[in-house]
Design a protein around this motif. Sequence first.
Motif, PDB file in Angstrom:
ATOM      1  N   LEU A  53      24.241 -18.245 -13.923  1.00 58.44           N
ATOM      2  CA  LEU A  53      24.289 -17.640 -12.590  1.00 58.44           C
ATOM      3  C   LEU A  53      25.334 -18.252 -11.664  1.00 58.44           C
ATOM      4  O   LEU A  53      25.620 -17.691 -10.605  1.00 58.44           O
ATOM      5  N   GLN A  54      25.934 -19.378 -12.031  1.00 63.27           N
ATOM      6  CA  GLN A  54      26.887 -20.054 -11.151  1.00 63.27           C
ATOM      7  C   GLN A  54      28.019 -19.153 -10.648  1.00 63.27           C
ATOM      8  O   GLN A  54      28.299 -19.150  -9.450  1.00 63.27           O
ATOM      9  N   PRO A  55      28.690 -18.380 -11.495  1.00 66.25           N
ATOM     10  CA  PRO A  55      29.754 -17.500 -10.961  1.00 66.25           C
ATOM     11  C   PRO A  55      29.217 -16.475  -9.963  1.00 66.25           C
ATOM     12  O   PRO A  55      29.848 -16.201  -8.945  1.00 66.25           O
ATOM     13  N   LEU A  56      28.035 -15.921 -10.230  1.00 68.48           N
ATOM     14  CA  LEU A  56      27.438 -14.962  -9.304  1.00 68.48           C
ATOM     15  C   LEU A  56      27.066 -15.630  -7.984  1.00 68.48           C
ATOM     16  O   LEU A  56      27.328 -15.095  -6.911  1.00 68.48           O
ATOM     17  N   ILE A  57      26.493 -16.812  -8.052  1.00 68.89           N
ATOM     18  CA  ILE A  57      26.121 -17.556  -6.845  1.00 68.89           C
ATOM     19  C   ILE A  57      27.357 -17.866  -6.014  1.00 68.89           C
ATOM     20  O   ILE A  57      27.358 -17.731  -4.788  1.00 68.89           O
ATOM     21  N   GLN A  58      28.429 -18.268  -6.673  1.00 67.07           N
ATOM     22  CA  GLN A  58      29.678 -18.565  -5.972  1.00 67.07           C
ATOM     23  C   GLN A  58      30.219 -17.308  -5.268  1.00 67.07           C
ATOM     24  O   GLN A  58      30.635 -17.363  -4.109  1.00 67.07           O
ATOM     25  N   GLU A  59      30.186 -16.178  -5.960  1.00 64.60           N
ATOM     26  CA  GLU A  59      30.681 -14.940  -5.366  1.00 64.60           C
ATOM     27  C   GLU A  59      29.797 -14.487  -4.205  1.00 64.60           C
ATOM     28  O   GLU A  59      30.295 -14.059  -3.159  1.00 64.60           O
ATOM     29  N   LEU A  60      28.482 -14.600  -4.353  1.00 67.23           N
ATOM     30  CA  LEU A  60      27.579 -14.231  -3.259  1.00 67.23           C
ATOM     31  C   LEU A  60      27.747 -15.160  -2.063  1.00 67.23           C
ATOM     32  O   LEU A  60      27.672 -14.711  -0.913  1.00 67.23           O
ATOM     33  N   SER A  61      27.995 -16.437  -2.309  1.00 68.51           N
ATOM     34  CA  SER A  61      28.250 -17.375  -1.204  1.00 68.51           C
ATOM     35  C   SER A  61      29.515 -16.989  -0.449  1.00 68.51           C
ATOM     36  O   SER A  61      29.547 -17.014   0.785  1.00 68.51           O
ATOM     37  N   GLU A  62      30.550 -16.632  -1.191  1.00 68.96           N
ATOM     38  CA  GLU A  62      31.804 -16.203  -0.556  1.00 68.96           C
ATOM     39  C   GLU A  62      31.581 -14.941   0.275  1.00 68.96           C
ATOM     40  O   GLU A  62      32.078 -14.825   1.392  1.00 68.96           O
ATOM     41  N   LEU A  63      30.811 -13.993  -0.266  1.00 67.06           N
ATOM     42  CA  LEU A  63      30.536 -12.762   0.470  1.00 67.06           C
ATOM     43  C   LEU A  63      29.693 -13.025   1.716  1.00 67.06           C
ATOM     44  O   LEU A  63      29.820 -12.325   2.714  1.00 67.06           O
ATOM     45  N   TRP A  64      28.843 -14.034   1.678  1.00 70.68           N
ATOM     46  CA  TRP A  64      28.017 -14.362   2.840  1.00 70.68           C
ATOM     47  C   TRP A  64      28.834 -15.094   3.909  1.00 70.68           C
ATOM     48  O   TRP A  64      28.815 -14.725   5.071  1.00 70.68           O
ATOM     49  N   TYR A  65      29.543 -16.131   3.508  1.00 71.90           N
ATOM     50  CA  TYR A  65      30.247 -16.967   4.485  1.00 71.90           C
ATOM     51  C   TYR A  65      31.579 -16.379   4.950  1.00 71.90           C
ATOM     52  O   TYR A  65      31.874 -16.359   6.137  1.00 71.90           O
ATOM     53  N   ASP A  66      32.381 -15.919   4.017  1.00 73.16           N
ATOM     54  CA  ASP A  66      33.729 -15.462   4.341  1.00 73.16           C
ATOM     55  C   ASP A  66      33.847 -13.951   4.470  1.00 73.16           C
ATOM     56  O   ASP A  66      34.671 -13.454   5.237  1.00 73.16           O
ATOM     57  N   GLY A  67      33.081 -13.224   3.694  1.00 74.77           N
ATOM     58  CA  GLY A  67      33.221 -11.775   3.646  1.00 74.77           C
ATOM     59  C   GLY A  67      34.482 -11.389   2.897  1.00 74.77           C
ATOM     60  O   GLY A  67      35.232 -12.235   2.428  1.00 74.77           O
ATOM     61  N   VAL A  68      34.699 -10.097   2.796  1.00 71.32           N
ATOM     62  CA  VAL A  68      35.877  -9.590   2.100  1.00 71.32           C
ATOM     63  C   VAL A  68      36.367  -8.341   2.845  1.00 71.32           C
ATOM     64  O   VAL A  68      35.566  -7.525   3.307  1.00 71.32           O
ATOM     65  N   GLN A  69      37.690  -8.243   2.985  1.00 72.75           N
ATOM     66  CA  GLN A  69      38.267  -7.083   3.657  1.00 72.75           C
ATOM     67  C   GLN A  69      37.996  -5.836   2.807  1.00 72.75           C
ATOM     68  O   GLN A  69      38.321  -5.798   1.624  1.00 72.75           O
ATOM     69  N   THR A  70      37.398  -4.825   3.440  1.00 73.35           N
ATOM     70  CA  THR A  70      36.988  -3.608   2.752  1.00 73.35           C
ATOM     71  C   THR A  70      37.432  -2.408   3.575  1.00 73.35           C
ATOM     72  O   THR A  70      37.423  -2.457   4.795  1.00 73.35           O
ATOM     73  N   PHE A  71      37.810  -1.351   2.901  1.00 75.34           N
ATOM     74  CA  PHE A  71      38.244  -0.143   3.598  1.00 75.34           C
ATOM     75  C   PHE A  71      37.070   0.803   3.775  1.00 75.34           C
ATOM     76  O   PHE A  71      36.377   1.146   2.814  1.00 75.34           O
ATOM     77  N   ASP A  72      36.818   1.223   4.993  1.00 74.58           N
ATOM     78  CA  ASP A  72      35.793   2.210   5.321  1.00 74.58           C
ATOM     79  C   ASP A  72      36.487   3.562   5.416  1.00 74.58           C
ATOM     80  O   ASP A  72      37.182   3.852   6.395  1.00 74.58           O
ATOM     81  N   SER A  73      36.324   4.393   4.397  1.00 70.99           N
ATOM     82  CA  SER A  73      37.044   5.670   4.358  1.00 70.99           C
ATOM     83  C   SER A  73      36.536   6.656   5.408  1.00 70.99           C
ATOM     84  O   SER A  73      37.280   7.516   5.850  1.00 70.99           O
ATOM     85  N   SER A  74      35.279   6.525   5.837  1.00 75.63           N
ATOM     86  CA  SER A  74      34.772   7.457   6.848  1.00 75.63           C
ATOM     87  C   SER A  74      35.387   7.190   8.216  1.00 75.63           C
ATOM     88  O   SER A  74      35.593   8.113   8.997  1.00 75.63           O
ATOM     89  N   LYS A  75      35.705   5.920   8.501  1.00 73.83           N
ATOM     90  CA  LYS A  75      36.326   5.575   9.782  1.00 73.83           C
ATOM     91  C   LYS A  75      37.820   5.317   9.649  1.00 73.83           C
ATOM     92  O   LYS A  75      38.494   5.043  10.634  1.00 73.83           O
ATOM     93  N   LYS A  76      38.311   5.329   8.418  1.00 70.82           N
ATOM     94  CA  LYS A  76      39.728   5.076   8.137  1.00 70.82           C
ATOM     95  C   LYS A  76      40.182   3.740   8.718  1.00 70.82           C
ATOM     96  O   LYS A  76      41.203   3.649   9.379  1.00 70.82           O
TER      97      LYS A  76
END
Length: 147
Positions: free
Chosen positions: A100-123
Amino acid sequence: MAFFGGNQDGLMRHPRDSQAWKTFDLLHPEFAADLRNVRLGLASDGFNPFGAMSTTYSIWTVILIPYNRPPWECMNQSSFILSMIILGKKKAGNDIDVYLQPLIQELSELWYDGVQTFDSSKKETFKMRAALMWTISDFPRLGNLSG
């Protein structure tokens, strides 16, 4: 988007109606303010693909369930995210944390840092974050998952 307005009759039809969800929103208002942030459940279970023919082999699945959709969508198998499959001669048991370590690391990054994502409904792009709300498992696996 009427679904995200919440339940008015007090019955629990979705995890959003739970006290845990509401408490999380109170503790993390900046996360709760953006409905595009993802809330996840993690489910894990193992099985022997050969039944009684072989007890020396097992397969463990780790599945993420996104709860940002209405109940009829989020609990639909097509919404599940198969995060990993753990194969081995024995059950993952207490060693599951190694897998689970790689998954935990990725979830931690998504919690603390987030990731730039495109919202197509709001462009527009936004910083999407994710939170692991809970795990779903049988009682023996609860100890393995919670470490």
